[in-house]
Design an enzyme around this catalytic site. Sequence first.
Site, PDB file in Angstrom:
ATOM      1  N   CYS A  14       0.810  -1.222   0.000  1.00  0.00           N
ATOM      2  CA  CYS A  14       0.000   0.000   0.000  1.00  0.00           C
ATOM      3  C   CYS A  14       0.850   1.283   0.000  1.00  0.00           C
ATOM      4  O   CYS A  14       1.437   1.590  -1.023  1.00  0.00           O
ATOM      5  CB  CYS A  14      -0.989  -0.038   1.150  1.00  0.00           C
ATOM      6  N   ARG A  26     -12.220   6.885  -1.290  1.00  0.00           N
ATOM      7  CA  ARG A  26     -11.169   5.919  -0.969  1.00  0.00           C
ATOM      8  C   ARG A  26     -11.652   4.524  -1.368  1.00  0.00           C
ATOM      9  O   ARG A  26     -12.842   4.243  -1.307  1.00  0.00           O
ATOM     10  CB  ARG A  26     -10.858   5.950   0.541  1.00  0.00           C
ATOM     11  N   HIS A  28      -3.286  -5.379   2.459  1.00  0.00           N
ATOM     12  CA  HIS A  28      -2.868  -5.533   3.858  1.00  0.00           C
ATOM     13  C   HIS A  28      -3.526  -6.805   4.379  1.00  0.00           C
ATOM     14  O   HIS A  28      -4.194  -7.512   3.645  1.00  0.00           O
ATOM     15  CB  HIS A  28      -3.426  -4.394   4.708  1.00  0.00           C
TER      16      HIS A  28
HETATM   17  N1  GLN Z   1      -1.758   6.858   2.282  1.00  0.00           N
HETATM   18  C1  GLN Z   1      -1.977   6.007   1.168  1.00  0.00           C
HETATM   19  C2  GLN Z   1      -3.344   6.171   0.510  1.00  0.00           C
HETATM   20  O1  GLN Z   1      -4.309   6.490   1.157  1.00  0.00           O
HETATM   21  C3  GLN Z   1      -1.723   4.577   1.567  1.00  0.00           C
HETATM   22  C4  GLN Z   1      -2.654   4.076   2.617  1.00  0.00           C
HETATM   23  C5  GLN Z   1      -2.320   2.690   3.105  1.00  0.00           C
HETATM   24  O2  GLN Z   1      -1.141   2.328   3.239  1.00  0.00           O
HETATM   25  N2  GLN Z   1      -3.335   1.911   3.444  1.00  0.00           N
HETATM   26  O3  GLN Z   1      -3.474   5.977  -0.679  1.00  0.00           O
END
Ligand code: GLN
Length: 263
Positions: free
Chosen positions: A96, A129, A198
């Site tokens: 990620c 998101r 993850h």
């Molecule tokens: N900050 C990054 C995003 O939001 C990665 C987030 C994460 O590692 N889950 O795209």
Amino acid sequence: MSTRRLKVAHLYPELLNLYGDSGSILCLRRRMAWRGIDPVIDEVHLGDTPSFCDVDIAFIGGGSDREQRIVCERLLACRDELHAFVEDGGVLVAVCGGYQLLGHSYLMGDEKVQGLSLVDLYTDRGSPRLIGNVVVKSRISPQPIVGYENHGGRTHLGPDVEPLGRVLYGHGNDGVPDEAGVRHEGCLYKNVVGTYVHGPLLPKNPGVADYALSRALERRYGDGTLEPLDDAEELAANAAMVERLMSGKVLEDDHERPGARIR
Ligand code: GLN
């Protein structure tokens, strides 16, 4: 025969450790030890100057944009060494936020931040998101890869970079199906595995853990053969998750958009 050993560099665990990412290090440690391979785990912290000359596997987890930026500044300072490691076939697993750093750039708000340019990809942003459970079919794992994604970033691969796999459930790199209706997840380049998954990634997906170990053994000792382990519990957990998601029996959280499930 002398004991084989592999050195794992865990990059900035104090900053990049979302959704149990550090569990992937425990998994590598145990899967090595069970096979009589000596695990050497080297945590790289903010004040350290990382060196990759004797590293076999580098691991970098995910985190918030703010934490990612701090880490990226540190890694840019040793970018050439990390680049040489990757080009030499060093194994790098990046999750990620860590995955986004591998590319040429990523967007923080409206600001384009320079990445490490280790892999031909870049990341911009989108709304909403992309959040939820994910299932990915990949050539590097006999089982579908399962886990959890939560990212604002949308990652776009260069023409010669192979995706880690095909999204069976969830969003993947950018949530957008290609002309064949397929969403892609992650990247594969030399022995780099980049992914939004993850979970933690490796305990939930022993096939991916063994891919990393096998490539590292091959590079160090010229033989990537791995003694099989009794993975009955890991495989049952993986299969249960695939079954729940693909049969539609799981209750998705409020953030997940309808229609995320594609076959
Ligand atoms: N900050 C990054 C995003 O939001 C990665 C987030 C994460 O590692 N889950 O795209």
